[in-house]
Design an enzyme around this catalytic site. Structure first.
Site, PDB file in Angstrom:
ATOM      1  N   CYS A  89       0.815  -1.226   0.000  1.00  0.00           N
ATOM      2  CA  CYS A  89       0.000   0.000   0.000  1.00  0.00           C
ATOM      3  C   CYS A  89       0.842   1.266   0.000  1.00  0.00           C
ATOM      4  O   CYS A  89       0.626   2.182  -0.798  1.00  0.00           O
ATOM      5  CB  CYS A  89      -0.977  -0.014   1.173  1.00  0.00           C
ATOM      6  SG  CYS A  89      -0.228   0.138   2.815  1.00  0.00           S
ATOM      7  N   HIS A 117      -2.536   1.300   6.862  1.00  0.00           N
ATOM      8  CA  HIS A 117      -2.928   1.207   5.451  1.00  0.00           C
ATOM      9  C   HIS A 117      -3.101   2.614   4.898  1.00  0.00           C
ATOM     10  O   HIS A 117      -3.460   3.550   5.608  1.00  0.00           O
ATOM     11  CB  HIS A 117      -4.230   0.416   5.304  1.00  0.00           C
ATOM     12  CG  HIS A 117      -4.561   0.099   3.880  1.00  0.00           C
ATOM     13  ND1 HIS A 117      -3.831  -0.798   3.125  1.00  0.00           N
ATOM     14  CD2 HIS A 117      -5.538   0.575   3.054  1.00  0.00           C
ATOM     15  CE1 HIS A 117      -4.346  -0.874   1.907  1.00  0.00           C
ATOM     16  NE2 HIS A 117      -5.377  -0.046   1.838  1.00  0.00           N
ATOM     17  N   HIS A 131      -5.852   2.067  -4.218  1.00  0.00           N
ATOM     18  CA  HIS A 131      -4.951   1.500  -3.211  1.00  0.00           C
ATOM     19  C   HIS A 131      -4.579   0.073  -3.579  1.00  0.00           C
ATOM     20  O   HIS A 131      -5.175  -0.541  -4.459  1.00  0.00           O
ATOM     21  CB  HIS A 131      -5.599   1.550  -1.813  1.00  0.00           C
ATOM     22  CG  HIS A 131      -6.753   0.604  -1.628  1.00  0.00           C
ATOM     23  ND1 HIS A 131      -7.049   0.026  -0.418  1.00  0.00           N
ATOM     24  CD2 HIS A 131      -7.710   0.136  -2.488  1.00  0.00           C
ATOM     25  CE1 HIS A 131      -8.116  -0.751  -0.533  1.00  0.00           C
ATOM     26  NE2 HIS A 131      -8.533  -0.698  -1.774  1.00  0.00           N
TER      27      HIS A 131
END
Length: 359
Positions: A272, A320, A332
């Site tokens: 990520c 994240h 993402h």
């Protein structure tokens, strides 16, 4: 419902069994409990493992970055140390050698004085030598001495820290292997379900129905690149750099469909934070490596003031990150087994929103 395993898979099987037990399911869950309970157990277990994997990835990335930085510092110190040794070598000849010895070894002057005291004929020679030694650049010697001490300390400290970080990285690799084994066991649990349950669980995970949001995708709503780039200019109200934001979004759009890969920053796959670093680098902005660091890499803004290009950091541990691209969406890299994709900006618990410095 579980198949019996041995060796490395046994521990993962135990974790799966424990997860099922925590949900009130027995070893024969596929035969003793309703299908809805089986699906819920599988969904929750896999979701938990994905969250653990994501957090572990960010810790791994952070240690890897620190190791690289420390190694660079050690290499730089070695170079400076070589220069310092060269400077000291210029004092290693004739009277310079004696001066260097005195500066290196405070006891040397006393030993030299005693030697001269036993050879009276050398008094005048000693006086001349002292005058010449006094004429040496004392400041240069002190600078060299201080630099050498600093470099020695840096080298010692750096080597110790490097060993600790390498040990930590080894531990993270081990932890990652365990999580991958758990994921494999969870997938086996999914494979043991009948076709209808498999489809239901897979759909729930892909849509974020387990509550983590990491799998949420919006293929039916996916806008074109042209729409996103137009949105950047039309939505901007905070004076951001439109060309840079458009370049970052264009780069992110080009990575759609590429796989999530542990610790990767491209070009074949990403985690990520690696994806965010990659796409903003294409726009001329260098972000730090991890989602935790990226959370502090710019101006914090509210959800009501979010603009295309902003980084959206998720979960309480800031484990994240995705990039807002307009239209209520982020791009993402969700988790192992997934690919770079769109998701709703609110599909996961938001920790903070950051407008990168320079954007």
């Amino acid at each position: 419902m579980h198949r019996q395993t041995s060796g490395p898979g046994h521990r993962a099987a135990s974790v799966t069994a424990a997860a099922c037990a925590a949900l009130g399911l027995g070893a024969g869950v596929g035969h003793a409990q309703p299908a809805s309970d089986v699906r819920q157990a599988a969904e929750q277990h896999i979701s938990t493992l994905y969250a653990q994997a994501e957090a572990a990835t960010q810790r791994f990335d952070a240690d890897e970055e620190r190791i690289a930085q420390l190694q660079a510092a050690i290499n730089d110190a070695d170079g400076q140390s070589a220069q310092t040794r060269q400077l000291l070598d210029t004092l290693d000849g004739g009277l310079g050698r004696l001066a260097a010895q005195q500066y290196r070894d405070p006891d040397y002057s006393s030993a030299l004085a005693l030697l001269f005291a036993t050879h009276p004929d050398n008094y005048l020679q000693r006086a001349g030598m002292n005058d010449r030694v006094a004429a040496l650049d004392d400041q240069q010697i002190r600078v060299a001495e201080q630099a050498q001490r600093q470099l020695d300390a840096l080298s010692t400290l750096g080597e110790q820290e490097l060993q600790e970080l390498q040990a930590a990285r080894t531990q993270l690799v081990s932890s990652r292997s365990l999580i991958q084994a758990e994921l494999a066991q969870a997938r086996q649990q999914l494979a043991d379900l009948d076709a209808a349950d498999q489809q239901a669980v897979t759909h729930a995970l892909a849509q974020g129905a387990t509550g983590d949001g990491l799998g949420t995708s919006v293929p039916a709503q996916a806008p074109s690149l042209g729409t996103l780039l137009t949105t950047v200019a039309s939505d901007v109200s905070q004076g951001i750099d439109v060309p840079r934001a458009q370049k970052a979004i264009e780069s992110a759009y080009a990575e759609l469909g590429k796989p999530y890969i542990w610790g990767a920053v491209g070009p074949d796959g990403f985690d990520c934070s690696g994806l965010m670093q990659h796409v903003w680098s294409a726009a001329g902005v260098m972000l730090p490596r991890t989602s935790q660091e990226q959370a502090d890499a710019g101006q914090t803004v509210s959800l009501s003031d979010i603009e295309p290009g902003d980084l959206v950091i998720y979960f309480s541990g800031r484990t994240h990150v995705g990039m807002y691209v307009g239209n209520g969406l982020i791009i993402h890299a969700p988790r192992p087994g997934s690919a770079v994709q769109f998701a709703s900006v609110t599909s996961m618990p938001i920790s903070t929103i950051v407008r990168p410095d320079g954007s």
